[in-house]
Design a protein around this motif. Structure first.
Motif, mmCIF file in Angstrom:
data_model
loop_
_atom_site.group_PDB
_atom_site.id
_atom_site.type_symbol
_atom_site.label_atom_id
_atom_site.label_comp_id
_atom_site.label_asym_id
_atom_site.label_seq_id
_atom_site.Cartn_x
_atom_site.Cartn_y
_atom_site.Cartn_z
ATOM 1 N N MET A 241 0.848 -1.194 0.000
ATOM 2 C CA MET A 241 0.000 0.000 0.000
ATOM 3 C C MET A 241 0.881 1.240 0.000
ATOM 4 O O MET A 241 1.856 1.312 0.735
ATOM 5 N N THR B 126 -7.612 4.376 5.395
ATOM 6 C CA THR B 126 -7.188 4.151 4.016
ATOM 7 C C THR B 126 -7.139 2.660 3.687
ATOM 8 O O THR B 126 -7.602 2.222 2.619
ATOM 9 N N TYR B 127 -6.593 1.863 4.614
ATOM 10 C CA TYR B 127 -6.509 0.426 4.378
ATOM 11 C C TYR B 127 -7.903 -0.187 4.350
ATOM 12 O O TYR B 127 -8.190 -1.071 3.530
ATOM 13 N N ASP C 100 -10.712 1.233 3.396
ATOM 14 C CA ASP C 100 -11.357 1.583 2.128
ATOM 15 C C ASP C 100 -10.779 0.771 0.968
ATOM 16 O O ASP C 100 -11.508 0.344 0.072
ATOM 17 N N SER C 101 -9.459 0.569 0.986
ATOM 18 C CA SER C 101 -8.846 -0.211 -0.088
ATOM 19 C C SER C 101 -9.246 -1.681 0.019
ATOM 20 O O SER C 101 -9.413 -2.364 -0.994
ATOM 21 N N ALA D 135 -12.751 -1.953 -1.410
ATOM 22 C CA ALA D 135 -12.694 -1.855 -2.870
ATOM 23 C C ALA D 135 -12.170 -3.151 -3.481
ATOM 24 O O ALA D 135 -12.682 -3.624 -4.501
ATOM 25 N N TYR D 136 -11.171 -3.754 -2.844
ATOM 26 C CA TYR D 136 -10.599 -5.012 -3.343
ATOM 27 C C TYR D 136 -11.643 -6.122 -3.315
ATOM 28 O O TYR D 136 -11.767 -6.900 -4.257
ATOM 29 N N GLU E 181 -14.137 -5.681 -6.117
ATOM 30 C CA GLU E 181 -13.595 -5.852 -7.466
ATOM 31 C C GLU E 181 -13.160 -7.280 -7.761
ATOM 32 O O GLU E 181 -13.090 -7.683 -8.924
ATOM 33 N N CYS F 13 -14.834 -4.849 7.129
ATOM 34 C CA CYS F 13 -13.517 -4.236 6.961
ATOM 35 C C CYS F 13 -13.105 -3.451 8.202
ATOM 36 O O CYS F 13 -11.934 -3.475 8.596
#
Length: 340
Positions: free
Chosen positions: A1, A125-126, A128-129, A132-133, A136, A151
């Protein structure tokens, strides 16, 4: 990250003329002239990380970042950018200098090797990522109402355990302590499951019919697999006992037979769901509710059964076993012990 976003956050405001104090340290130009107040740079960095001045990890990172700027830019270039981009000169200088960006990002290396989640912004931030991962890269249907809470829970555990940059990869290893602690505490991935597996509860006993409280059912071991007889209506087959499987699983041919015998109806159809087998194969199954599944002296209702044309073995999974207060395997006698 990558964490470059943090430095760009705190330098996006004017930091050239705030908090002036006698003896203040400065970030200097390449020629040694005082340009930016060092403590102001550090303070804005800590604020951007949403940490406080007592967070020693944040202070170390921000001090390191500020020091990367010292004696780096020529004064002529600094003045040029201050004319072109008032209040954003440092931001623009950094945006155009990949080498300096890397040096700034490297300031996280030592800290992240000890504790990746040392600041609230990194946790956010982690998280949210991660969300998103999941969106996706997941083929299964997701329960959107659970993604953020899952999360949040996962990142909270990692922060509490002071997970570092090296061990964070364990989150994707189903054999690691971290993966299983998150799965246990946060409820597993937020898939939209038709039949989520749960531990035994009193209401489950109402689905188990039989005059005996305990029954011993003969099993056999074939190719290292434990198998037993399962009867549904007049249909008797040998099924594999799989406590790692969620539901019952059969072939399309078997399901068509159950439909023809009206042991399952189209009204029992619950939808489609993917199942991951022990060998890693993923099957898309038509899923039905089923009653009157007999094992030994017990008949069990309110079970879920999936059917796939790719299924070769019939599996009796955890949702069947969890209907019982206790169950165990007697290896000496080769018996499945079921207690209602």
């Amino acid at each position: 990250m990558r964490f470059l976003v943090f430095i760009l956050l705190f330098i996006s405001i004017d930091v050239s003329a705030q908090f002036a104090k006698p003896g203040e340290e400065y970030i200097r130009s390449k020629e040694g002239r005082n340009v930016w107040e060092k403590n102001t740079i550090i303070w804005h960095c800590i604020k951007a990380l949403k940490a406080d001045a007592n967070n020693q990890e944040a202070v170390k990172v921000c001090t390191c970042q500020a020091e990367q700027l010292d004696r780096y830019f020529p004064m002529a270039k600094i003045k040029k950018y201050e004319r072109l981009y008032p209040h954003l000169s440092l931001t623009k200088l950094l945006e155009e200098d990949v080498a300096l960006q890397q040096r700034i990002e490297d300031c996280y290396s030592t800290i992240s090797q000890n504790n990746l989640f040392f600041s609230p912004l990194q946790m956010t931030t982690y998280r949210d990522s991660m969300a998103a991962y999941i969106r996706e890269n997941t083929k299964e249907k997701l329960d959107e109402s659970r993604i953020n809470s899952y999360c949040d829970c996962a990142v909270s555990i990692m922060a509490k355990r002071k997970i570092n940059a090296e061990s964070v990869k364990d989150i994707n290893d189903p054999n690691s302590m971290l993966f299983n602690e998150i799965a246990y505490s946060c409820g597993g991935y937020p898939y939209k499951k038709i039949s989520p597996t749960h531990a035994w509860k009193v209401a489950d006993s109402l689905d188990v019919n039989g005059s005996k409280r305990i029954d011993s059912v003969d099993v056999i071991t074939v190719g290292g697999m434990t198998k037993l007889k399962v009867k549904i209506g007049p249909v008797v087959n040998v099924w594999m006992l799989d406590c790692g499987a969620t539901d019952m699983l059969v072939s399309d041919t078997m399901m068509n037979k159950l439909l023809q015998l009206k042991l399952v109806s189209k009204d029992d159809f619950l939808g489609q769901q993917t199942y991951t087998l022990a060998n890693g194969r993923i099957l898309l199954c038509d899923v039905y509710k089923i009653n009157h599944v007999q094992v030994g002296k017990f008949t069990v209702d309110n079970l879920v059964i999936g059917a796939s044309k790719e299924a070769d073995s019939f599996l009796l999974g955890k949702t069947f076993l969890n209907k019982f207060r206790r169950w165990s395997i007697d290896n000496q006698r080769e018996q499945l012990i079921l207690e209602k």
